[in-house]
Design a protein around this motif. Structure first.
Motif, PDB file in Angstrom:
ATOM      1  N   LYS A 361       0.500  -1.266  -0.227  1.00  0.00           N
ATOM      2  CA  LYS A 361       0.007   0.084  -0.008  1.00  0.00           C
ATOM      3  C   LYS A 361       0.981   1.203   0.058  1.00  0.00           C
ATOM      4  N   GLN A 362       1.900   1.285   0.722  1.00  0.00           N
ATOM      5  CA  GLN A 362       2.857   2.405   0.783  1.00  0.00           C
ATOM      6  C   GLN A 362       3.877   2.340  -0.123  1.00  0.00           C
ATOM      7  N   ASP A 363       4.098   1.460  -1.242  1.00  0.00           N
ATOM      8  CA  ASP A 363       5.001   1.283  -2.191  1.00  0.00           C
ATOM      9  C   ASP A 363       6.240   1.237  -1.479  1.00  0.00           C
ATOM     10  N   VAL A 364       6.568   0.535  -0.473  1.00  0.00           N
ATOM     11  CA  VAL A 364       7.849   0.338   0.039  1.00  0.00           C
ATOM     12  C   VAL A 364       8.146  -1.036  -0.435  1.00  0.00           C
ATOM     13  N   GLY A 365       9.640  -0.977  -0.810  1.00  0.00           N
ATOM     14  CA  GLY A 365      10.220  -2.108  -1.223  1.00  0.00           C
ATOM     15  C   GLY A 365       9.719  -2.742  -2.728  1.00  0.00           C
ATOM     16  N   VAL A 366       8.815  -2.236  -3.258  1.00  0.00           N
ATOM     17  CA  VAL A 366       8.251  -2.802  -4.497  1.00  0.00           C
ATOM     18  C   VAL A 366       9.212  -2.936  -5.528  1.00  0.00           C
ATOM     19  N   GLN A 367      10.123  -1.869  -5.924  1.00  0.00           N
ATOM     20  CA  GLN A 367      11.031  -1.833  -6.816  1.00  0.00           C
ATOM     21  C   GLN A 367      12.011  -2.848  -6.439  1.00  0.00           C
ATOM     22  N   ALA A 368      12.425  -3.036  -5.349  1.00  0.00           N
ATOM     23  CA  ALA A 368      13.474  -4.272  -4.946  1.00  0.00           C
ATOM     24  C   ALA A 368      12.823  -5.672  -5.298  1.00  0.00           C
ATOM     25  N   LEU A 369      11.613  -5.789  -5.138  1.00  0.00           N
ATOM     26  CA  LEU A 369      10.753  -6.782  -5.497  1.00  0.00           C
ATOM     27  C   LEU A 369      10.666  -6.978  -7.057  1.00  0.00           C
ATOM     28  N   ILE A 370      10.618  -5.843  -7.788  1.00  0.00           N
ATOM     29  CA  ILE A 370      10.635  -6.145  -9.429  1.00  0.00           C
ATOM     30  C   ILE A 370      11.874  -6.502  -9.552  1.00  0.00           C
ATOM     31  N   ASP A 371      13.002  -6.090  -9.190  1.00  0.00           N
ATOM     32  CA  ASP A 371      14.450  -6.331  -9.423  1.00  0.00           C
ATOM     33  C   ASP A 371      14.657  -7.615  -9.154  1.00  0.00           C
ATOM     34  N   ALA A 372      14.219  -8.298  -8.070  1.00  0.00           N
ATOM     35  CA  ALA A 372      14.245  -9.759  -7.630  1.00  0.00           C
ATOM     36  C   ALA A 372      13.835 -10.470  -8.606  1.00  0.00           C
ATOM     37  N   ILE A 373      12.412 -10.198  -8.937  1.00  0.00           N
ATOM     38  CA  ILE A 373      11.858 -10.882 -10.359  1.00  0.00           C
ATOM     39  C   ILE A 373      12.570 -11.161 -11.358  1.00  0.00           C
ATOM     40  N   THR A 374      12.747 -10.022 -11.889  1.00  0.00           N
ATOM     41  CA  THR A 374      13.697 -10.067 -13.048  1.00  0.00           C
ATOM     42  C   THR A 374      15.084 -10.916 -12.786  1.00  0.00           C
ATOM     43  N   ALA A 375      15.668 -10.640 -11.811  1.00  0.00           N
ATOM     44  CA  ALA A 375      16.946 -11.233 -11.593  1.00  0.00           C
ATOM     45  C   ALA A 375      16.591 -12.788 -11.506  1.00  0.00           C
ATOM     46  N   HIS A 376      15.549 -13.200 -10.924  1.00  0.00           N
ATOM     47  CA  HIS A 376      15.124 -14.826 -10.706  1.00  0.00           C
ATOM     48  C   HIS A 376      14.950 -15.200 -12.310  1.00  0.00           C
ATOM     49  N   ALA A 377      14.627 -14.481 -13.178  1.00  0.00           N
ATOM     50  CA  ALA A 377      14.357 -15.069 -14.534  1.00  0.00           C
ATOM     51  C   ALA A 377      15.703 -14.922 -15.296  1.00  0.00           C
ATOM     52  N   GLY A 378      16.715 -14.294 -14.804  1.00  0.00           N
ATOM     53  CA  GLY A 378      18.005 -14.164 -15.341  1.00  0.00           C
ATOM     54  C   GLY A 378      17.646 -13.096 -16.580  1.00  0.00           C
ATOM     55  N   PHE A 379      16.848 -12.351 -16.149  1.00  0.00           N
ATOM     56  CA  PHE A 379      16.560 -11.413 -17.445  1.00  0.00           C
ATOM     57  C   PHE A 379      17.600 -10.139 -17.702  1.00  0.00           C
TER      58      PHE A 379
END
Length: 454
Positions: A361-379
């Motif tokens: 709700k407060q948009d805290v840590g969301v970008q870190a999560l996005i980066d983790a998702i793309t890193a998971h894919a090896g993108f």
């Protein structure tokens, strides 16, 4: 000169279904010009010039009017005579014109038949033909740019460069076998091993780029799961950048799966919100949970969301509902509502599982999560990334397998004939990508550029 592989003339509506200012119908084949001339009852305009014409039915009544453009073989998309009719875009008039073309001798085109003819007539290879569909279906600017690069031949050129190296290697192996009775042992002089390892390195490099292209085309299936009111829908909205899912304080608001296609750091994502996992007597909610578990089983990545403020162990929920699908590579723990507690776990690891702390709700840590998702894919797409498909990666995987076999036969067993056979299979597998492989290809190179005889 028109290619004689296809004797029929095909026709199809080229514009999407629905109403529009312009509707396009294409003809391709040996009778394209004569059919178009019968439709317009007038001499066709010169090649690549648009000419205004009326389109007539069998009784001579005007069906529609518009532009006619002719593309003579072999300088057309299909390599055949092609005529493009640009009339009005209503579905009724478009189908009426298509029916008239069929009456005049055309055949209704099958799905992808224009591109198939372009491939058969040497206007493009399989990768380029597939890139046309991928460009149309692209879900992000990065995917569209990569599809254009494949269409322009970037992927094909990389594959063909490796194929040339592989053919060159096969020539040396065949020569070594031919000179096997001589005093010099060509298999043991290091030259062939060096060439083989160079080919293996080249295939691995193309394979890595193709993996990025496959991710751009097919994306990642990401499922959000967790207990009711853990903040799953809020997280979906935060990642999607809009209020796609309904968010309330009432437990069990989400009762069905909700799919949202988004792009994270350029990576296409199909994001799925699911019903909260809990024991319930509600028949509808039970069905939602059943569907949630089904989505979890098929996910490339599972975001298991839990409420940090409740002091929960998220793995308890995982073990209760999908213990058989626990996978450190597929599961990411998301501690949500970090703004409601001082007991924030900042660790990136939780009992061996990746862990991200956020406040959706407060948009805290969301970008870190996005980066983790793309890193998971090896993108990590490069500037020259091209679009690729699963079949391309499968072909390269088999190519690597046969090259590894050849390496073993050369280094361990010193068996020239077996090395040659493994290399032949590797070339065929790699050639499947562009659709360009044949035993005759190697023979042509041998007799045309490499003298083996003495």
């Amino acid at each position: 000169m028109t290619n004689t592989v296809n004797q029929t003339t095909i026709a199809a509506i080229a514009t999407p279904p629905g109403r529009g200012g312009v509707g396009v119908i294409r003809l391709s084949g040996p009778k394209a010009y004569s059919i178009a001339q019968a439709l317009t009852q007038k001499v066709l305009p010169q090649a690549r010039f648009a000419g205004f014409r009326q389109f007539f039915d069998e009784q001579g009544d005007v069906l529609d009017e518009g532009l006619v453009i002719c593309f003579p073989n072999p300088n057309s998309f299909t390599g055949e005579d092609v005529v493009e009719l640009q009339g009005h875009g209503g579905p009724v008039i478009q189908n009426t014109l298509l029916t008239r073309l069929l009456e005049l001798g055309a055949t209704a085109a099958k799905a992808g038949e224009f591109s198939m003819r372009a491939f058969e007539n040497g206007k493009m290879d399989l990768v380029q033909a597939e890139a046309i569909a991928d460009l149309i279906d692209a879900t992000s600017q990065a995917a569209a740019r990569s599809a254009v690069r494949s269409l322009q031949g970037v992927f094909s050129n990389k594959v063909n460069t490796v194929l040339e190296k592989l053919i060159h290697l096969r020539l040396h192996v065949e020569a070594a076998i031919d000179f096997s009775e001589e005093e010099i042992d060509f298999l043991a002089d290091g030259k062939i091993l060096s060439l083989l390892e160079e080919v293996q390195t080249s295939v691995a490099a193309v394979q890595q780029s193709a993996r990025q292209g496959q991710l751009l085309r097919e994306g990642l299936q990401v499922v959000i799961a967790g207990k009711p009111n853990a903040g799953k829908s809020s997280l979906l909205n935060a990642l999607a950048g809009n209020d796609r899912a309904i968010v309330t304080d009432i437990a069990g608001t989400t009762r069905d799966v909700l799919h949202e296609k988004i792009s994270l750091n350029g990576l296409p994502i199909t994001l799925t919100d699911t019903a909260g996992l809990r024991e319930t007597g509600d028949v509808v909610e039970k069905e939602g949970i059943r569907r949630a578990i089904k989505e979890i089983e098929q996910a490339d990545l599972l975001l298991l969301v839990y409420d940090l403020s409740q002091g929960e162990n998220p793995l308890d929920l995982a073990q209760n509902y999908f213990e058989n699908h626990l996978d450190h590579k597929r599961l990411m723990l998301i501690g949500n509502k970090c703004d409601l507690t001082d007991q924030v776990d900042e660790l990136n690891d939780y009992q061996g599982f990746r862990h991200i702390t956020v406040s959706a709700k407060q948009d805290v840590g969301v970008q870190a999560l996005i980066d983790a998702i793309t890193a998971h894919a090896g993108f990590q797409p490069e500037e020259d990334t091209f679009i690729a498909r699963t079949r391309h990666l499968d072909a390269m995987k088999r190519t690597q397998h046969y090259l590894a076999e050849a390496h073993e036969q050369l280094v361990v067993y010193h068996a020239g004939e077996l090395v040659a056979e493994s290399l032949r299979l590797a070339q065929n597998a790699l050639g499947e990508i562009t659709g360009d492989f044949s035993a005759d290809d190697l023979l042509g190179v041998i007799f045309g550029s490499f003298c083996i005889g003495k």
